[in-house]
Design an enzyme around this catalytic site. Structure first.
Site, mmCIF file in Angstrom:
data_model
loop_
_atom_site.group_PDB
_atom_site.id
_atom_site.type_symbol
_atom_site.label_atom_id
_atom_site.label_comp_id
_atom_site.label_asym_id
_atom_site.label_seq_id
_atom_site.Cartn_x
_atom_site.Cartn_y
_atom_site.Cartn_z
ATOM 1 N N TYR B 289 0.843 -1.199 0.000
ATOM 2 C CA TYR B 289 0.000 0.000 0.000
ATOM 3 C C TYR B 289 0.875 1.243 0.000
ATOM 4 O O TYR B 289 1.820 1.337 0.774
ATOM 5 C CB TYR B 289 -0.888 -0.017 1.242
ATOM 6 C CG TYR B 289 -1.741 1.215 1.443
ATOM 7 C CD1 TYR B 289 -2.808 1.471 0.610
ATOM 8 C CD2 TYR B 289 -1.487 2.088 2.486
ATOM 9 C CE1 TYR B 289 -3.606 2.588 0.810
ATOM 10 C CE2 TYR B 289 -2.284 3.202 2.697
ATOM 11 C CZ TYR B 289 -3.341 3.447 1.853
ATOM 12 O OH TYR B 289 -4.123 4.543 2.057
ATOM 13 N N TYR B 340 -6.771 4.187 -6.438
ATOM 14 C CA TYR B 340 -6.768 4.224 -4.981
ATOM 15 C C TYR B 340 -8.102 3.690 -4.475
ATOM 16 O O TYR B 340 -9.065 4.438 -4.334
ATOM 17 C CB TYR B 340 -6.528 5.645 -4.467
ATOM 18 C CG TYR B 340 -6.383 5.714 -2.962
ATOM 19 C CD1 TYR B 340 -5.138 5.561 -2.354
ATOM 20 C CD2 TYR B 340 -7.489 5.916 -2.140
ATOM 21 C CE1 TYR B 340 -4.996 5.609 -0.970
ATOM 22 C CE2 TYR B 340 -7.359 5.965 -0.758
ATOM 23 C CZ TYR B 340 -6.109 5.814 -0.187
ATOM 24 O OH TYR B 340 -5.983 5.862 1.176
#
Lengths: 141, 388
Positions: B289, B340
């Site tokens: 991430y 995202y």
């Protein structure tokens, strides 16, 4: 004249943070039971889980441990304020405590890690009629 | 007990730039879930559980099961606290629930339309800040980028890490996105010169150090190994999942944690590798991430791939780029360049790598890693494998 613009966010005062933001002294929470200091303040002691807490005044000196420089304003209140500095101060007398602030005597590109700093206070009136804030800030020592 | 649950289906909505999705966030969730269930070869009536994170009750299990026409709901949960940092935690929760037998086919999902509910990078000004924010926002620390930048400035200072590390991470994501038609940055390559010429958002982060803001949803279905045997896809085992934080990690909210400026994933790394019985060297491909590249640099180190003073070298010389890199990282383009979806799109990519379905497919993948977010004190990681 404060470092951040007029009408910028103020701390919402509560029983835990009032000594830090309103006394004009760098007040840290202290455990009566184990004699340790913790920051930020909490309802109980995070070291010994004791319930008896008061406040002690720190010397108010330290060094710049880290910093950032906002250039992009996240909202309209900061549009004309960027770029500015935000520093993280490691206290000399309680080195496990780090306090966020602005180095108000430095331009955005004049901040460096390791700079010795001392506390000062900005008096900020609450435009909504709340208590006046004496905001801990930092200048070169 | 690990290795008893299996990812049987993955699916996503179209990914959009923030504000461009014609569908509502809830509809995006339904589309992603329908696609994941179809990918598995399951019927919607067989779905009996939902797990997500940071949803704020916008796309809750009851609304989803009703709209989607699932069977009876047997399990629902939400991980906490945090956002992308816990994007692997719902895998752990679903694994636990499947292993315990509380449900048979659990949908794990994240739907996030920042164009409809506010962009993370543009939090509105507030008159007062409470709790830990009272010690930050009055000093102008008012966005996730600022919050994530503070540890990295110190990390660069302590370990001699430079912007070459963050640049290489960004370049790898953009390079991989050029091969992935799902990616929002597909067809928009990034050069080293582009990276260094981009404007500062908050020092030490430039524009291309920051994740995008998007509208979309991603979902997977987790079932038991027994159930997976007669389904459509090759089973992808949840070999190990770990989530949590070090003692007194909550002090991180004001940067007072003892281990500052680490990305704070050490506990998760220990748990993940010890449960799996393997280490970082055994992994062929990894997804990390990246809300902001600096946090990711620290996280890759903390997961055991290189010490802090060796992380810049680890990320250099194409080592993390497909096809020749020793450890290709973020092979879909991830949050910087695919989309995202709060890190959950990375979990799907890790599964695809085990199946052999990535657009930047690594050869002979036995173990595929997907690590949840750095930048907040609770970390999470999931390790997927070809064999139980």
């Amino acid at each position: 004249m404060s470092y951040m613009p007029d009408g910028w966010t103020l701390p919402a005062l509560d029983d835990l943070n009032r000594p830090f933001f309103t006394t004009g002294k760098l007040m840290l929470q202290h455990c009566v039971d184990c004699d340790r200091v913790q920051h930020p303040p909490e309802d109980i002691c995070i070291w010994c889980q004791g319930d008896h807490l008061d406040y002690v005044e720190a010397r108010g000196t330290g060094d710049v441990y880290s910093y950032v420089v906002p250039h992009h304003p996240p909202n309209e209140k900061l549009t004309t304020r960027v770029p500015y500095n935000i520093i993280l101060v490691r206290l000399d007398d309680y080195p496990h405590v780090r306090i966020l602030g602005n180095q108000i005597d430095a331009e955005f590109d004049e901040v460096t890690i390791g700079t010795p700093v001392r506390v000062t206070f900005e008096e900020i009136a609450d435009q909504n009629g709340g208590a006046t804030i004496l905001l801990p800030q930092w200048v070169k020592a | 007990m690990h290795g008893t649950s299996v990812v049987v289906g993955v699916g996503e909505s179209t990914y959009y730039r923030a504000g461009r999705a014609p569908e509502s966030e809830f509809q995006l969730a339904c589309i992603a879930i329908r696609n994941a269930v179809a990918d598995a070869g399951l019927q919607m009536s067989e779905i009996d559980g939902f797990v997500t994170y940071m949803d704020f009750q916008r796309n809750d299990a009851l609304r989803l099961m009703t709209a989607l026409g699932t069977g009876d709901l047997s399990f629902s949960a939400m991980s906490w606290p945090g956002g992308g940092n816990i994007s692997a935690m719902p895998i752990q929760i679903a694994d636990a629930a499947i292993t315990a037998g509380y449900a048979k086919n659990i949908v794990v999902y994240r739907a996030l339309a920042q164009g409809q509910f506010g962009r993370y990078g543009r939090p509105p000004a507030v008159p007062y800040a409470t709790g830990a924010a009272a010690f930050k926002t009055p000093y102008g620390e008012a966005s996730p980028a600022m919050n994530n930048a503070m540890p990295f400035t110190r990390y660069m200072h302590e370990y001699g890490v430079t912007h070459e590390a963050t640049c290489n991470l960004s370049l790898a994501s953009y390079a991989h996105a050029q091969r992935n038609p799902r990616a929002i940055r597909y067809g928009q390559p990034l050069t080293r010169e582009d990276y260094y010429a981009s404007r500062w958002i908050v020092y030490p982060y430039r524009l291309f150090d920051c994740a995008q803001e998007n509208d979309g949803a991603a979902a997977m279905v987790i079932s038991s190994a027994d159930r997976a045997r007669d389904l459509k896809q090759q089973p992808v085992y949840v070999k190990s999942a770990a989530a949590g934080a070090e003692q007194r990690a909550g002090l991180q909210a004001t940067y007072n944690e003892p281990y500052f400026p680490y990305a704070r994933r050490l506990h998760v790394a220990d748990r993940l590798w010890s449960q799996a019985g393997i280490g970082p060297k055994d992994v062929q491909v990894a997804q990390f991430y990246e809300n902001f590249t600096g946090s990711t640099v620290m996280c890759i180190s903390d997961m055991g791939f290189a010490p802090p003073d060796g992380i810049e070298e680890f990320l250099s010389n194409g080592n993390i780029q497909w096809p020749n890199g020793k450890l290709p990282i973020n092979t879909s383009g991830a949050n910087l360049a695919e989309a995202y979806i709060h890190g959950f799109e990375n979990q799907l990519e890790a599964v695809r790598q085990v199946r052999g379905q990535s657009t930047s497919q690594v050869e002979n993948v036995e173990f595929s890693l997907a690590v949840g977010g750095p930048g907040a004190p609770v970390g999470s990681a999931a390790l997927y494998s070809k064999q139980a």
